[in-house]
Design a protein around this motif. Structure first.
Motif, PDB file in Angstrom:
ATOM      1  N   TYR A  18      16.963   1.666  -1.691  1.00  0.00           N
ATOM      2  CA  TYR A  18      16.029   0.550  -1.626  1.00  0.00           C
ATOM      3  C   TYR A  18      15.058   0.629  -2.788  1.00  0.00           C
ATOM      4  CZ  TYR A  18      17.444  -0.510   3.159  1.00  0.00           C
ATOM      5  OH  TYR A  18      18.163  -0.863   4.261  1.00  0.00           O
ATOM      6  N   THR A  19      14.527  -0.526  -3.190  1.00  0.00           N
ATOM      7  CA  THR A  19      13.372  -0.552  -4.085  1.00  0.00           C
ATOM      8  C   THR A  19      12.132  -0.810  -3.254  1.00  0.00           C
ATOM      9  OG1 THR A  19      13.636  -2.926  -4.494  1.00  0.00           O
ATOM     10  CG2 THR A  19      14.702  -1.409  -6.053  1.00  0.00           C
ATOM     11  N   LEU A  20      11.064  -0.113  -3.575  1.00  0.00           N
ATOM     12  CA  LEU A  20       9.775  -0.280  -2.900  1.00  0.00           C
ATOM     13  C   LEU A  20       8.758  -0.739  -3.931  1.00  0.00           C
ATOM     14  CD1 LEU A  20       9.777   2.982  -0.762  1.00  0.00           C
ATOM     15  CD2 LEU A  20      10.219   0.667   0.036  1.00  0.00           C
ATOM     16  N   THR A  21       8.014  -1.757  -3.585  1.00  0.00           N
ATOM     17  CA  THR A  21       6.980  -2.281  -4.471  1.00  0.00           C
ATOM     18  C   THR A  21       5.648  -2.263  -3.746  1.00  0.00           C
ATOM     19  OG1 THR A  21       8.585  -3.744  -5.539  1.00  0.00           O
ATOM     20  CG2 THR A  21       6.244  -4.259  -5.861  1.00  0.00           C
ATOM     21  N   ALA A  22       4.643  -1.644  -4.380  1.00  0.00           N
ATOM     22  CA  ALA A  22       3.299  -1.566  -3.800  1.00  0.00           C
ATOM     23  C   ALA A  22       2.342  -2.425  -4.635  1.00  0.00           C
ATOM     24  CB  ALA A  22       2.815  -0.125  -3.781  1.00  0.00           C
ATOM     25  N   GLU A  23       1.573  -3.253  -3.964  1.00  0.00           N
ATOM     26  CA  GLU A  23       0.526  -4.045  -4.624  1.00  0.00           C
ATOM     27  C   GLU A  23      -0.828  -3.475  -4.216  1.00  0.00           C
ATOM     28  OE1 GLU A  23       0.788  -8.218  -4.217  1.00  0.00           O
ATOM     29  OE2 GLU A  23       2.921  -8.314  -4.702  1.00  0.00           O
ATOM     30  N   VAL A  24      -1.655  -3.190  -5.230  1.00  0.00           N
ATOM     31  CA  VAL A  24      -2.958  -2.577  -4.997  1.00  0.00           C
ATOM     32  C   VAL A  24      -4.035  -3.646  -5.110  1.00  0.00           C
ATOM     33  CG1 VAL A  24      -4.582  -0.805  -5.754  1.00  0.00           C
ATOM     34  CG2 VAL A  24      -2.118  -0.408  -5.917  1.00  0.00           C
ATOM     35  N   PHE A  25      -4.939  -3.655  -4.129  1.00  0.00           N
ATOM     36  CA  PHE A  25      -6.053  -4.605  -4.132  1.00  0.00           C
ATOM     37  C   PHE A  25      -7.376  -3.834  -4.141  1.00  0.00           C
ATOM     38  CE2 PHE A  25      -2.484  -6.656  -2.003  1.00  0.00           C
ATOM     39  CZ  PHE A  25      -2.384  -7.839  -2.695  1.00  0.00           C
ATOM     40  N   PRO A  26      -8.419  -4.365  -4.713  1.00  0.00           N
ATOM     41  CA  PRO A  26      -8.475  -5.697  -5.350  1.00  0.00           C
ATOM     42  C   PRO A  26      -7.827  -5.693  -6.727  1.00  0.00           C
ATOM     43  CG  PRO A  26     -10.580  -4.601  -5.581  1.00  0.00           C
ATOM     44  CD  PRO A  26      -9.745  -3.700  -4.717  1.00  0.00           C
ATOM     45  N   ASP A  27      -7.566  -6.864  -7.232  1.00  0.00           N
ATOM     46  CA  ASP A  27      -6.907  -6.996  -8.517  1.00  0.00           C
ATOM     47  C   ASP A  27      -7.702  -6.334  -9.640  1.00  0.00           C
ATOM     48  OD1 ASP A  27      -4.848  -8.349  -7.364  1.00  0.00           O
ATOM     49  OD2 ASP A  27      -5.672 -10.345  -7.767  1.00  0.00           O
ATOM     50  N   TYR A  28      -9.053  -6.300  -9.474  1.00  0.00           N
ATOM     51  CA  TYR A  28      -9.908  -5.786 -10.554  1.00  0.00           C
ATOM     52  C   TYR A  28     -10.189  -4.290 -10.417  1.00  0.00           C
ATOM     53  CZ  TYR A  28     -13.169  -6.835  -6.774  1.00  0.00           C
ATOM     54  OH  TYR A  28     -13.789  -6.931  -5.546  1.00  0.00           O
ATOM     55  N   ALA A  29      -9.419  -3.606  -9.546  1.00  0.00           N
ATOM     56  CA  ALA A  29      -9.610  -2.156  -9.427  1.00  0.00           C
ATOM     57  C   ALA A  29      -9.369  -1.492 -10.779  1.00  0.00           C
ATOM     58  CB  ALA A  29      -8.655  -1.593  -8.389  1.00  0.00           C
ATOM     59  N   ASN A  30     -10.227  -0.484 -11.111  1.00  0.00           N
ATOM     60  CA  ASN A  30     -10.137   0.168 -12.421  1.00  0.00           C
ATOM     61  C   ASN A  30      -8.861   0.994 -12.573  1.00  0.00           C
ATOM     62  OD1 ASN A  30     -12.628  -0.847 -13.291  1.00  0.00           O
ATOM     63  ND2 ASN A  30     -13.747   0.826 -12.305  1.00  0.00           N
ATOM     64  N   ASP A  31      -8.431   1.716 -11.523  1.00  0.00           N
ATOM     65  CA  ASP A  31      -7.264   2.592 -11.614  1.00  0.00           C
ATOM     66  C   ASP A  31      -6.299   2.250 -10.484  1.00  0.00           C
ATOM     67  OD1 ASP A  31      -5.408   4.542 -11.949  1.00  0.00           O
ATOM     68  OD2 ASP A  31      -6.764   6.249 -11.684  1.00  0.00           O
TER      69      ASP A  31
END
Length: 444
Positions: A106-119
């Motif tokens: 499988y491929t796993l995709t993670a989206e990190v919030f908020p968009d303006y997070a520095n790292d």
């Protein structure tokens, strides 16, 4: 098709557990190959209908065929990270550094919030849910499930299932800058059939069937019974149970030479032919040979024929002042045997001996006696036992079965299909029932 219920299958089940707020989603790809998300995970699918299955060449070679047809997702979102997953087609394994022998990926995709997070850097790891469970103890999790990010700290990773496992696995993705923000993908494995073995019995008693060149061979015992064959699935390790059904279809092989009228749906092979004439006793065989030798294979004077016929019918005969007694006397049961009854009808009819032409006609009728046909697999007519033996030997000489069954086991998440060939050992358990000499008189 006959249906048999049991439990099987294998497939990688991916659930994403991230915290308190629930959201569902997945990733797939369109015809151009671009990945996209869809909020309705229940209709999760490949847009190009790619699945993992063996080739038609494998089917042609009678190799087991496995097909994987679906999986289940349970995705929950935690503040800060949202995860998507999609099954990776086998054709994409090499490009993603996955072994061709891997079970699934499988491929796993993670989206990190908020968009303006520095790292937004992420770390990926795998672990047994219960490391000290009976199954997991002493086993290295990465021998079974691996997760590999596309780049260091990247938000896309490939999860590969290398082999079946019996303890759930957690894939953990966490923020490198804030480890309290993390997600957990729960990985489970559906039970599946890895292979099929078989057990054989005759009249309820276990028997040994020898496998030779892909054909399971049993003894031909002559009994009017069937060997029963039971499927014994060999299961993978698993963390989740699936249910399945089994379809059985079979037919006599073309090499065997006979044709079944209908498809065979029960795994079995006869231990002996049914029908045909009842077995002759030794006394009845000797009587039949006596009739052939002294009644139809010799040229006697009329008075001697009459004396012989009387003896063969079980009577004492006066021969010019001497009493002759029959060499063999049939019992009432032996007289009722179709062959004996037929011969008695010929020698009892005086018209059969009225002249030379009538005698020759009766002799032809005697020599052309046709036993009742045998029945094989309940619906196949076998003219005589000798033809049947030759048909079996023909199959054995080219290493094919007498009967060939296709066995298909189908579950919700996978299927397994294979071919079972059944035949007979070369040593037929039969007794000599008749001897025919080319000439019964020799003159010197």
């Amino acid at each position: 098709m006959k249906k048999i219920l049991s439990g099987i299958t294998s497939f990688l089940l991916v659930g994403v557990l991230v915290g308190g707020v629930c959201a569902c989603g997945y990733a797939s790809r369109d015809k151009s190959g671009k990945w996209f998300g869809n909020s309705d995970f229940k209709s999760w699918h490949w847009s190009d209908n790619t699945d993992d299955k063996q080739s038609d060449d494998d089917k042609a070679d009678n190799k087991p065929v496995e097909t994987f047809t679906g999986s289940t997702l349970d995705i929950i979102e935690k503040d800060g990270i949202q995860l998507y997953s999609a099954r990776l087609p086998r054709a994409a394994y090499a490009a993603n550094g996955i072994s061709e022998t891997a079970d699934s990926a499988y491929t796993l995709t993670a989206e990190v919030f908020p968009d303006y997070a520095n790292d937004k850097s992420l770390d990926w790891s795998v672990a047994w849910q219960i490391p000290d469970s009976e199954w997991a103890t002493g086993k290295t999790v990465t021998d079974y499930v691996t997760v590999t990010p596309n780049t260091d700290g990247g938000n896309i990773a490939v999860c590969a299932c290398l082999q079946d496992f019996g303890e759930p696995v957690n894939i953990i993705v966490s923020s490198r800058s804030n480890p309290l923000v993390f997600g957990v993908v729960a990985v489970n494995y559906y039970q599946r059939v890895k292979s099929l073995s078989y057990s054989f019995s005759l009249d309820g008693k276990p028997v040994n069937a020898v496998e030779s060149n892909g054909v399971y061979k049993v003894d031909y015992t002559g009994e009017k019974k069937n060997y029963a064959v039971e499927i014994v699935p060999v299961y993978s390790a698993y963390t989740l149970i699936d249910t399945y059904s089994t379809e059985i279809s079979g037919a006599l092989t073309s090499t065997f030479g006979y044709t079944a009228a209908t498809s065979l749906t029960t795994l079995e092979i006869p231990a002996g032919l049914t029908g045909g004439d009842p077995e002759l006793t030794e006394n009845a065989v000797n009587w039949c040979n006596w009739v052939k030798r002294d009644e139809f294979d010799r040229s006697w004077g009329y008075e001697y024929i009459q004396m012989n016929r009387g003896l063969m019918l079980g009577n004492n005969v006066d021969a010019f002042g001497h009493t002759l007694k029959p060499v063999y006397i049939l019992t009432a049961e032996e007289k009722a045997h179709p062959r004996c009854a037929y011969y008695i009808s010929l020698i009892s009819d005086n018209d059969n001996f009225a002249n030379e032409a009538a005698f020759n006609t009766a002799k032809d009728r005697f020599n052309n006696y046709t036993p009742s046909a045998y029945t094989f697999m309940d619906n196949v007519s076998v003219a005589n036992y000798n033809d049947f033996v030759n048909a079996v030997k023909r199959c054995n000489s080219v290493n094919v079965g007498v009967v060939q069954y296709t066995v298909k086991v189908t579950g919700t998440y996978s299927s397994y299909e294979t071919v079972l060939n059944l035949g007979y050992n070369d040593e037929f358990k039969i007794e000599v029932s008749d001897i025919d000499l080319s000439d019964t008189q020799i003159g010197f």
